[in-house]
Design an enzyme around this catalytic site. Structure first.
Site, PDB file in Angstrom:
ATOM      1  N   GLY A  45     -10.602  43.895 -77.284  1.00  0.00           N
ATOM      2  CA  GLY A  45      -9.394  43.075 -77.264  1.00  0.00           C
ATOM      3  C   GLY A  45      -8.348  43.563 -78.240  1.00  0.00           C
ATOM      4  N   SER A  46      -7.202  42.879 -78.215  1.00  0.00           N
ATOM      5  CA  SER A  46      -6.056  43.338 -79.002  1.00  0.00           C
ATOM      6  C   SER A  46      -6.218  43.029 -80.490  1.00  0.00           C
ATOM      7  CB  SER A  46      -4.775  42.688 -78.457  1.00  0.00           C
ATOM      8  OG  SER A  46      -4.894  41.279 -78.488  1.00  0.00           O
ATOM      9  N   ASP A 104     -15.517  40.700 -83.577  1.00  0.00           N
ATOM     10  CA  ASP A 104     -15.012  40.567 -82.203  1.00  0.00           C
ATOM     11  C   ASP A 104     -13.918  39.499 -82.164  1.00  0.00           C
ATOM     12  OD1 ASP A 104     -14.740  40.904 -79.491  1.00  0.00           O
ATOM     13  OD2 ASP A 104     -16.842  40.582 -79.014  1.00  0.00           O
ATOM     14  N   GLY A 105     -13.166  39.477 -81.093  1.00  0.00           N
ATOM     15  CA  GLY A 105     -12.123  38.476 -80.892  1.00  0.00           C
ATOM     16  C   GLY A 105     -12.653  37.311 -80.067  1.00  0.00           C
ATOM     17  N   ASP A 160     -11.145  34.021 -77.091  1.00  0.00           N
ATOM     18  CA  ASP A 160     -10.026  33.412 -76.356  1.00  0.00           C
ATOM     19  C   ASP A 160      -9.836  31.958 -76.735  1.00  0.00           C
ATOM     20  OD1 ASP A 160      -9.436  35.763 -74.739  1.00  0.00           O
ATOM     21  OD2 ASP A 160     -11.464  35.430 -74.016  1.00  0.00           O
ATOM     22  N   GLY A 169     -10.598  39.612 -71.479  1.00  0.00           N
ATOM     23  CA  GLY A 169     -10.418  41.057 -71.285  1.00  0.00           C
ATOM     24  C   GLY A 169     -11.521  41.660 -70.413  1.00  0.00           C
ATOM     25  N   GLU A 183     -20.344  42.353 -74.926  1.00  0.00           N
ATOM     26  CA  GLU A 183     -20.014  41.665 -76.188  1.00  0.00           C
ATOM     27  C   GLU A 183     -21.133  40.716 -76.586  1.00  0.00           C
ATOM     28  OE1 GLU A 183     -15.133  41.448 -76.091  1.00  0.00           O
ATOM     29  OE2 GLU A 183     -16.266  39.746 -75.337  1.00  0.00           O
TER      30      GLU A 183
HETATM   31  C1  A5P Z   1     -12.653  40.614 -74.181  1.00  0.00           C
HETATM   32  O1  A5P Z   1     -13.201  40.417 -72.935  1.00  0.00           O
HETATM   33  C2  A5P Z   1     -12.600  39.308 -74.902  1.00  0.00           C
HETATM   34  O2  A5P Z   1     -13.795  38.654 -75.086  1.00  0.00           O
HETATM   35  C3  A5P Z   1     -11.794  39.404 -76.177  1.00  0.00           C
HETATM   36  O3  A5P Z   1     -12.581  39.400 -77.322  1.00  0.00           O
HETATM   37  C4  A5P Z   1     -10.931  38.223 -76.162  1.00  0.00           C
HETATM   38  O4  A5P Z   1     -10.311  38.188 -74.880  1.00  0.00           O
HETATM   39  C5  A5P Z   1      -9.876  38.234 -77.259  1.00  0.00           C
HETATM   40  O5  A5P Z   1      -8.935  39.220 -77.002  1.00  0.00           O
HETATM   41  P1  A5P Z   1      -7.585  39.310 -77.810  1.00  0.00           P
HETATM   42  O6  A5P Z   1      -7.951  39.622 -79.225  1.00  0.00           O
HETATM   43  O7  A5P Z   1      -6.825  40.405 -77.127  1.00  0.00           O
HETATM   44  O8  A5P Z   1      -6.906  37.980 -77.669  1.00  0.00           O
END
Ligand code: A5P
Length: 236
Positions: free
Chosen positions: A34-35, A89-90, A92, A105, A111
């Site tokens: 993710g970003s 990790d990120g 949502d 994502g 993950e």
């Molecule tokens: C990827 O599939 C996700 O689980 C990301 O960790 C999540 O979408 C957070 O992404 P951003 O940091 O881009 O918001």
């Protein structure tokens, strides 16, 4: 009022920098996707160059693998290092008990595997991701499904009260295909008061590979704002 995108980017970066402070020499890391994680990868790369930090990462997606390569971070596998010291990790959405929705994502399955293998999971996100209950603001739960099972899963999640939508690609016609060759169905369940129970029910449906509900997994969340970072810890 909608926050400015540079404020959001600053908030993500601030959260990422806090998380990377936990990284010690010799660590094996899970690198999320993710970003927001992109900022963490930049900081890990910077520390490798500045401090000669010796770390390796297990990437959770092709994106994470490419972030590692771009930032000069050596990669490894769960076969070589089955118990990473820390995964960053990120997310949502994050509820008050630090349960998470992940997978917007499309990278949720790897993950979850890497997070479950790791000693510690730190989540980094901007302040907009915090919610009282998962499912707020129509946040759907991404579910990775075997393509063969898509219609069965649609029917079963509808019986559980969900509204499923097969995720369509951008830059590709037809459904998104994950790093594992599967489809993603985004399911709106409304407010999720008991994520553990929902997760249990979803896991009984044949063809569901993994869900984006991460229940009781995050140890710490760094919630970034443009000028500060809030630290949240899961009660154990
Ligand atoms: C990827 O599939 C996700 O689980 C990301 O960790 C999540 O979408 C957070 O992404 P951003 O940091 O881009 O918001």
């Amino acid at each position: 009022m909608k926050p400015k995108s540079e404020e959001v980017e600053k908030a993500k970066r601030n959260a990422a920098l806090e998380a990377v402070k936990h990284v010690k020499d010799g660590f094996i890391l899970g690198l999320g996707s993710g970003s927001t994680v992109a900022y963490a990868a930049e900081e890990i790369g910077r520390r490798i160059r500045a401090e000669n930090l010796q770390v390796k990462v297990v990437p959770t997606s092709y994106q994470a693998f490419m972030l590692a390569v771009k930032n000069g971070i050596p990669t490894t596998t769960l076969e070589e290092h089955p118990t990473p010291d820390l995964t960053i990790d990120g997310a949502d959405q994050i509820d008050e008990n630090l349960n998470l929705i992940k997978g917007m994502g499309g990278a949720l399955t790897r993950e979850k595997i890497v997070a479950a293998a790791s000693k510690t999971l730190i989540i980094i996100a901007d302040w907009r991701k915090k919610a009282k209950f998962l499912g707020e603001n129509s946040q759907s739960v991404p579910i990775e499904v075997l393509p063969f099972a898509a219609s069965l899963v649609n029917r079963k999640v509808t019986m559980l009260g969900g509204k499923p939508t097969l995720r369509e690609g951008a830059g590709k016609v037809g459904p998104v295909v994950t790093d594992n060759g599967n489809f993603i169905i985004d399911v709106d369940f409304g407010l999720i008061e008991n994520p553990a129970e929902l997760e249990k029910m979803l896991k009984t449906i044949p063809g569901i590979v993994e869900t984006g509900l991460f229940v009781n997994m995050a140890d710490t969340v760094y919630l970034g704002r443009p000028d500060k970072v809030e630290k949240l810890e899961r009660k154990k």
